[in-house]
Design an enzyme around this catalytic site. Structure first.
Site, short mmCIF file in Angstrom:
data_model
loop_
_atom_site.label_atom_id
_atom_site.label_comp_id
_atom_site.label_asym_id
_atom_site.label_seq_id
_atom_site.Cartn_x
_atom_site.Cartn_y
_atom_site.Cartn_z
N LYS A 119 0.82 -1.22 0.00
CA LYS A 119 0.00 0.00 0.00
C LYS A 119 0.85 1.26 0.00
O LYS A 119 0.45 2.28 -0.56
CB LYS A 119 -0.98 0.00 1.17
CG LYS A 119 -2.06 -1.06 0.99
CD LYS A 119 -3.30 -0.81 1.81
CE LYS A 119 -4.38 -1.79 1.38
NZ LYS A 119 -5.57 -1.75 2.18
N LYS A 203 -5.08 -9.06 -6.58
CA LYS A 203 -6.30 -9.24 -5.79
C LYS A 203 -7.41 -8.27 -6.24
O LYS A 203 -7.12 -7.12 -6.55
CB LYS A 203 -5.90 -8.97 -4.32
CG LYS A 203 -7.00 -8.82 -3.35
CD LYS A 203 -6.44 -8.57 -1.95
CE LYS A 203 -6.64 -7.11 -1.57
NZ LYS A 203 -7.05 -6.90 -0.17
N LYS A 206 -11.39 -2.96 -3.72
CA LYS A 206 -12.35 -1.88 -3.90
C LYS A 206 -11.67 -0.58 -4.27
O LYS A 206 -12.30 0.33 -4.79
CB LYS A 206 -13.26 -1.72 -2.68
CG LYS A 206 -12.59 -1.61 -1.33
CD LYS A 206 -13.66 -1.46 -0.25
CE LYS A 206 -13.46 -2.34 0.95
NZ LYS A 206 -12.27 -2.07 1.76
N1 AQP Z 1 -9.98 -10.11 -3.29
C1 AQP Z 1 -10.33 -10.62 -2.11
N2 AQP Z 1 -10.60 -11.93 -2.01
C2 AQP Z 1 -10.97 -12.48 -0.80
N3 AQP Z 1 -11.10 -11.75 0.34
C3 AQP Z 1 -10.85 -10.42 0.27
N4 AQP Z 1 -10.88 -9.44 1.18
C4 AQP Z 1 -10.53 -8.27 0.59
N5 AQP Z 1 -10.28 -8.47 -0.71
C5 AQP Z 1 -10.45 -9.79 -0.95
C6 AQP Z 1 -11.25 -9.63 2.57
O1 AQP Z 1 -12.29 -8.70 2.86
C7 AQP Z 1 -12.18 -8.31 4.22
C8 AQP Z 1 -12.26 -6.83 4.31
O2 AQP Z 1 -11.11 -6.24 3.72
P1 AQP Z 1 -10.83 -4.71 3.94
O3 AQP Z 1 -11.78 -3.93 3.16
O4 AQP Z 1 -10.79 -4.38 5.36
O5 AQP Z 1 -9.39 -4.48 3.42
P2 AQP Z 1 -8.62 -5.07 2.24
O6 AQP Z 1 -8.23 -6.46 2.51
O7 AQP Z 1 -7.50 -4.12 2.00
O8 AQP Z 1 -9.68 -5.05 1.05
P3 AQP Z 1 -9.66 -4.24 -0.29
O9 AQP Z 1 -10.93 -4.50 -1.04
O10 AQP Z 1 -8.41 -4.52 -1.04
O11 AQP Z 1 -9.71 -2.78 0.24
P4 AQP Z 1 -8.82 -1.57 -0.16
O12 AQP Z 1 -8.90 -1.49 -1.64
O13 AQP Z 1 -9.44 -0.44 0.55
O14 AQP Z 1 -7.44 -1.84 0.33
C9 AQP Z 1 -10.87 -8.87 4.75
O15 AQP Z 1 -11.16 -10.03 5.51
C10 AQP Z 1 -10.13 -9.24 3.52
O16 AQP Z 1 -9.26 -10.33 3.74
#
Ligand code: AQP
Length: 342
Positions: A119, A203, A206
């Protein structure tokens, strides 16, 4: 080793950094709902304080994203009467315990966190201190409830290991054996890592700049269908066996998504579609995704039309969460020797 005396309790959090994706749904929220149906206490949090570690979405954007994650949770099947649903900033015990954990975690441990490296990108000097300290706050989110089980996607495994290390070191350094439980990550199923629809090695996220890389829980049936039909793939038909998906990340991702939505195994999907071209498989996947997902966006829109009701649910959840967290924080302060004179 003494046997843990902690009652099973589930905690997990999601950052309100935008609308949730199919990755968040299959990797986390769908499993939150399954956990709600067992006898354990379930606590699910919109971790709004984490959401400002990287970039701020603006005052309105931050509030809207928090309410939207709450609406997504409820639309996916979480019941505010059975699970505690709230946003992190309404329960100050999280950040209070995070300070203690910042003093327990070692710099060397934090330096190994791959999510910070991903990040922060090339310019780590310009990353916020909050992004670096994020895993200490995440450990506090979990341990301030003495949570024992944490359903998360694969990307959070390292942070969970750190939370266990922090709990172990606190218990040892402050001479409080078994005070904090060692939380178990629950990373199960075929969709623990859903990949981008534009690049099967990345991955689904969002915050990816390309909206076509992900399915949002707010996408309507036509959008879901269009995104799947336009997903990047290769020109080969689907193989006869799962091994044939090695080195075909985009194809493997679509097979895994199909299996997760149909609640079957990738092997069963391959057995059914062996030899099929994507011209056949993608429409079948699109239909399945629409069948399983499109009601979520409809329900979310209804819930979002009444933000006052969402705020009421979050406030009620925060009161219930604080009732559990505050006594645990008090005991932590007492263990440390912080004077409690009122
Ligand atoms: N691609 C994914 N596949 C499976 N699980 C996922 N999670 C996130 N992306 C995937 C799981 O969703 C939960 C919440 O995640 P988060 O929003 O707190 O943070 P993150 O993991 O950083 O998710 P994003 O979508 O990638 O968010 P941004 O873009 O804001 O960084 C967690 O349990 C995560 O494992």
């Amino acid at each position: 080793m003494t046997e843990s005396t902690h009652q099973p309790r589930v905690f997990s959090g999601v950052q309100p950094t935008g609308g949730l994706t199919l990755g968040n749904y299959l990797g986390a929220v769908k499993r939150f709902v399954e956990m709600q149906d067992n006898a354990w206490q379930t606590i699910y949090c919109m971790v709004d304080q984490h959401s400002i570690t990287n970039a701020w979405a603006g005052r309105e954007g931050t509030a809207r994203a928090t309410r939207e994650v709450a609406a997504a949770f409820i639309a996916c099947g979480l019941d505010p009467a059975r699970s505690i649903l709230f946003n992190q900033s309404q329960v100050p015990a999280h950040s209070q315990l995070a300070w203690v954990f910042s003093c327990v975690a070692r710099m060397g441990w934090m330096n190994r966190m791959t999510q910070f490296k991903d990040k922060a990108g090339k310019n780590a000097e310009k990353a916020s201190l909050g992004l670096y300290a994020y895993p200490a706050l995440m450990a506090a989110d979990i341990l301030v409830y003495h949570a024992t089980h944490v359903p998360v996607g694969e990307d959070q495994k390292q942070h969970l290991e750190l939370a266990r290390d922090i709990a172990t070191k606190f218990n040892l350094d402050f001479e409080a054996p078994d005070f904090f439980p060692l939380p178990e990550p629950m990373i199960e199923g075929v969709a623990t890592r859903v990949m981008s629809l534009r690049d099967g090695t990345k991955k689904m996220s969002k915050s990816d700049p390309s909206d076509m890389s992900r399915i949002n829980l707010t996408d309507d049936a036509d959008t879901i269908s269009k995104k799947i039909r336009k997903a990047k793939t290769d020109p080969e038909p689907l193989p006869e066996t799962l091994d044939g998906l090695d080195d075909r990340p985009e194809a493997r991702n679509l097979v895994n998504i199909y299996a997760a939505l149909a609640e079957t195994t990738p092997e069963a999907v391959i057995a059914e579609y062996a030899g099929s071209q994507f011209g056949t498989f993608k429409p079948a996947l699109a239909d399945l995704a629409v069948e399983k997902m499109s009601h979520i966006s409809t329900r979310m829109a209804e819930l979002m039309s009444d933000p006052g009701e969402i705020d009421r649910i979050l406030g009620n959840g925060a009161d219930r969460a604080a009732e559990i967290a505050e006594p645990i924080l008090d005991r932590t302060y007492d263990i440390i020797g912080f004077v409690r004179s009122r």
